[in-house]
Scaffold this motif. Structure first.
Motif, PDB file in Angstrom:
ATOM      1  N   SER A   1       0.849  -1.181   0.000  1.00 48.51           N
ATOM      2  CA  SER A   1       0.000   0.000   0.000  1.00 48.51           C
ATOM      3  C   SER A   1       0.888   1.236   0.000  1.00 48.51           C
ATOM      4  CB  SER A   1      -0.908   0.025   1.226  1.00 48.51           C
ATOM      5  OG  SER A   1      -1.838  -1.032   1.189  1.00 48.51           O
ATOM      6  N   MET A   2       0.494   2.240  -0.755  1.00 51.75           N
ATOM      7  CA  MET A   2       1.275   3.457  -0.874  1.00 51.75           C
ATOM      8  C   MET A   2       0.395   4.649  -0.531  1.00 51.75           C
ATOM      9  SD  MET A   2       4.250   2.326  -1.875  1.00 51.75           S
ATOM     10  CE  MET A   2       5.031   3.885  -2.289  1.00 51.75           C
ATOM     11  N   GLY A   3       0.992   5.647   0.090  1.00 48.07           N
ATOM     12  CA  GLY A   3       0.231   6.815   0.479  1.00 48.07           C
ATOM     13  C   GLY A   3       1.009   8.101   0.313  1.00 48.07           C
ATOM     14  N   TRP A   4       0.256   9.192   0.297  1.00 47.48           N
ATOM     15  CA  TRP A   4       0.822  10.529   0.322  1.00 47.48           C
ATOM     16  C   TRP A   4       0.328  11.236   1.573  1.00 47.48           C
ATOM     17  CZ3 TRP A   4       4.588  12.238  -2.800  1.00 47.48           C
ATOM     18  CH2 TRP A   4       4.782  11.582  -4.020  1.00 47.48           C
ATOM     19  N   TYR A   5       1.246  11.826   2.303  1.00 51.15           N
ATOM     20  CA  TYR A   5       0.966  12.643   3.464  1.00 51.15           C
ATOM     21  C   TYR A   5       1.480  14.053   3.214  1.00 51.15           C
ATOM     22  CZ  TYR A   5       0.047   8.396   6.224  1.00 51.15           C
ATOM     23  OH  TYR A   5      -0.464   7.215   6.715  1.00 51.15           O
ATOM     24  N   ARG A   6       1.001  14.987   4.011  1.00 50.60           N
ATOM     25  CA  ARG A   6       1.534  16.341   3.938  1.00 50.60           C
ATOM     26  C   ARG A   6       1.578  16.954   5.325  1.00 50.60           C
ATOM     27  NH1 ARG A   6      -3.439  19.401   0.731  1.00 50.60           N
ATOM     28  NH2 ARG A   6      -4.931  19.441   2.485  1.00 50.60           N
ATOM     29  N   GLN A   7       2.487  17.898   5.482  1.00 50.06           N
ATOM     30  CA  GLN A   7       2.616  18.627   6.727  1.00 50.06           C
ATOM     31  C   GLN A   7       2.783  20.101   6.408  1.00 50.06           C
ATOM     32  OE1 GLN A   7       5.711  17.299   9.406  1.00 50.06           O
ATOM     33  NE2 GLN A   7       4.564  18.094  11.154  1.00 50.06           N
ATOM     34  N   ALA A   8       1.786  20.888   6.791  1.00 57.27           N
ATOM     35  CA  ALA A   8       1.817  22.323   6.592  1.00 57.27           C
ATOM     36  C   ALA A   8       2.466  22.993   7.795  1.00 57.27           C
ATOM     37  CB  ALA A   8       0.399  22.852   6.394  1.00 57.27           C
ATOM     38  N   PRO A   9       2.974  24.211   7.613  1.00 54.95           N
ATOM     39  CA  PRO A   9       3.602  24.910   8.736  1.00 54.95           C
ATOM     40  C   PRO A   9       2.663  25.020   9.930  1.00 54.95           C
ATOM     41  CG  PRO A   9       4.072  26.049   6.686  1.00 54.95           C
ATOM     42  CD  PRO A   9       3.055  24.992   6.364  1.00 54.95           C
ATOM     43  N   GLY A  10       3.148  24.617  11.090  1.00 50.58           N
ATOM     44  CA  GLY A  10       2.378  24.711  12.311  1.00 50.58           C
ATOM     45  C   GLY A  10       1.265  23.698  12.466  1.00 50.58           C
ATOM     46  N   LYS A  11       1.188  22.724  11.576  1.00 55.40           N
ATOM     47  CA  LYS A  11       0.133  21.726  11.621  1.00 55.40           C
ATOM     48  C   LYS A  11       0.735  20.321  11.635  1.00 55.40           C
ATOM     49  CE  LYS A  11      -3.602  22.318   9.250  1.00 55.40           C
ATOM     50  NZ  LYS A  11      -4.545  22.463   8.106  1.00 55.40           N
ATOM     51  N   PRO A  12      -0.006  19.348  12.171  1.00 59.74           N
ATOM     52  CA  PRO A  12       0.506  17.976  12.177  1.00 59.74           C
ATOM     53  C   PRO A  12       0.448  17.346  10.791  1.00 59.74           C
ATOM     54  CG  PRO A  12      -1.712  18.029  13.070  1.00 59.74           C
ATOM     55  CD  PRO A  12      -1.303  19.460  12.872  1.00 59.74           C
ATOM     56  N   ARG A  13       1.238  16.317  10.616  1.00 59.78           N
ATOM     57  CA  ARG A  13       1.218  15.585   9.366  1.00 59.78           C
ATOM     58  C   ARG A  13      -0.124  14.882   9.205  1.00 59.78           C
ATOM     59  NH1 ARG A  13       6.437  12.084   7.745  1.00 59.78           N
ATOM     60  NH2 ARG A  13       7.271  14.147   8.314  1.00 59.78           N
ATOM     61  N   GLU A  14      -0.678  14.934   7.995  1.00 61.37           N
ATOM     62  CA  GLU A  14      -1.971  14.337   7.738  1.00 61.37           C
ATOM     63  C   GLU A  14      -1.933  13.486   6.485  1.00 61.37           C
ATOM     64  OE1 GLU A  14      -5.082  17.100   6.816  1.00 61.37           O
ATOM     65  OE2 GLU A  14      -3.854  18.258   5.415  1.00 61.37           O
ATOM     66  N   LEU A  15      -2.767  12.468   6.468  1.00 63.35           N
ATOM     67  CA  LEU A  15      -2.909  11.614   5.301  1.00 63.35           C
ATOM     68  C   LEU A  15      -3.705  12.340   4.234  1.00 63.35           C
ATOM     69  CD1 LEU A  15      -2.573   8.804   3.955  1.00 63.35           C
ATOM     70  CD2 LEU A  15      -4.737   8.168   5.027  1.00 63.35           C
ATOM     71  N   VAL A  16      -3.170  12.374   3.025  1.00 63.89           N
ATOM     72  CA  VAL A  16      -3.833  12.998   1.892  1.00 63.89           C
ATOM     73  C   VAL A  16      -4.564  11.963   1.051  1.00 63.89           C
ATOM     74  CG1 VAL A  16      -3.503  14.344  -0.219  1.00 63.89           C
ATOM     75  CG2 VAL A  16      -2.168  14.875   1.833  1.00 63.89           C
ATOM     76  N   ALA A  17      -3.885  10.884   0.715  1.00 65.43           N
ATOM     77  CA  ALA A  17      -4.453   9.852  -0.138  1.00 65.43           C
ATOM     78  C   ALA A  17      -3.660   8.573   0.026  1.00 65.43           C
ATOM     79  CB  ALA A  17      -4.444  10.282  -1.608  1.00 65.43           C
ATOM     80  N   PHE A  18      -4.314   7.441  -0.193  1.00 64.40           N
ATOM     81  CA  PHE A  18      -3.579   6.190  -0.258  1.00 64.40           C
ATOM     82  C   PHE A  18      -4.205   5.266  -1.284  1.00 64.40           C
ATOM     83  CE2 PHE A  18      -6.176   2.902   1.731  1.00 64.40           C
ATOM     84  CZ  PHE A  18      -6.998   3.581   2.615  1.00 64.40           C
ATOM     85  N   ILE A  19      -3.404   4.334  -1.732  1.00 63.35           N
ATOM     86  CA  ILE A  19      -3.845   3.343  -2.701  1.00 63.35           C
ATOM     87  C   ILE A  19      -3.326   1.988  -2.258  1.00 63.35           C
ATOM     88  CG2 ILE A  19      -1.863   3.833  -4.213  1.00 63.35           C
ATOM     89  CD1 ILE A  19      -3.762   3.192  -6.595  1.00 63.35           C
ATOM     90  N   THR A  20      -4.206   1.002  -2.232  1.00 65.43           N
ATOM     91  CA  THR A  20      -3.827  -0.335  -1.801  1.00 65.43           C
ATOM     92  C   THR A  20      -3.170  -1.090  -2.944  1.00 65.43           C
ATOM     93  OG1 THR A  20      -5.906  -1.409  -2.402  1.00 65.43           O
ATOM     94  CG2 THR A  20      -5.803  -0.334  -0.238  1.00 65.43           C
ATOM     95  N   ALA A  21      -2.617  -2.260  -2.602  1.00 61.30           N
ATOM     96  CA  ALA A  21      -2.033  -3.114  -3.626  1.00 61.30           C
ATOM     97  C   ALA A  21      -3.064  -3.500  -4.680  1.00 61.30           C
ATOM     98  CB  ALA A  21      -1.430  -4.363  -2.988  1.00 61.30           C
TER      99      ALA A  21
END
Length: 114
Positions: free
Chosen positions: A33-53
């Protein structure tokens, strides 16, 4: 040795598009499974999208209808197509792989100007 090497990103005006890529090595990519996360200034890292096998996808509510995650198993690469970008999308974006452990790409800056 597991490596996730990201490319893409950069500076774009609001309403524009970018595509992020993440090339994996050292893993059985087609089973991961693969995913994309992001972390904006002053904010926690969050899950943006993921795709399973198996190709099932999920998205954060904030990006639904604008972002698309996809994978090319022949190239061991996962992509994030980002359209209609907003200033709120500004963040460092990280590629993630999970099988039995979490692995992370080096991070890619995405900056969206007003």
């Amino acid at each position: 040795q597991v490596q996730l090497v990201q490319s893409g990103g950069g500076l774009v005006q609001a309403g524009g598009s970018l595509r992020l890529s993440c090339a994996a090595s050292g893993i059985s990519f087609s089973f991961a499974s693969m995913g994309w996360y992001r972390q904006a200034p002053g904010k926690p890292r969050e899950l943006v999208a993921f795709i399973t096998a198996g190709g099932r996808t999920n998205y954060a509510d904030s990006v639904k209808g604008r972002f698309t995650i996809s994978r090319d198993n022949a190239k061991n690469t996962v992509y994030l197509q980002m359209n209609s970008l907003k200033p709120e999308d500004t963040a460092v974006y990280y590629c993630n792989c999970n099988i039995t452990s979490n692995y992370w790409g080096q991070g890619t800056q995405v900056t969206v100007s007003s």
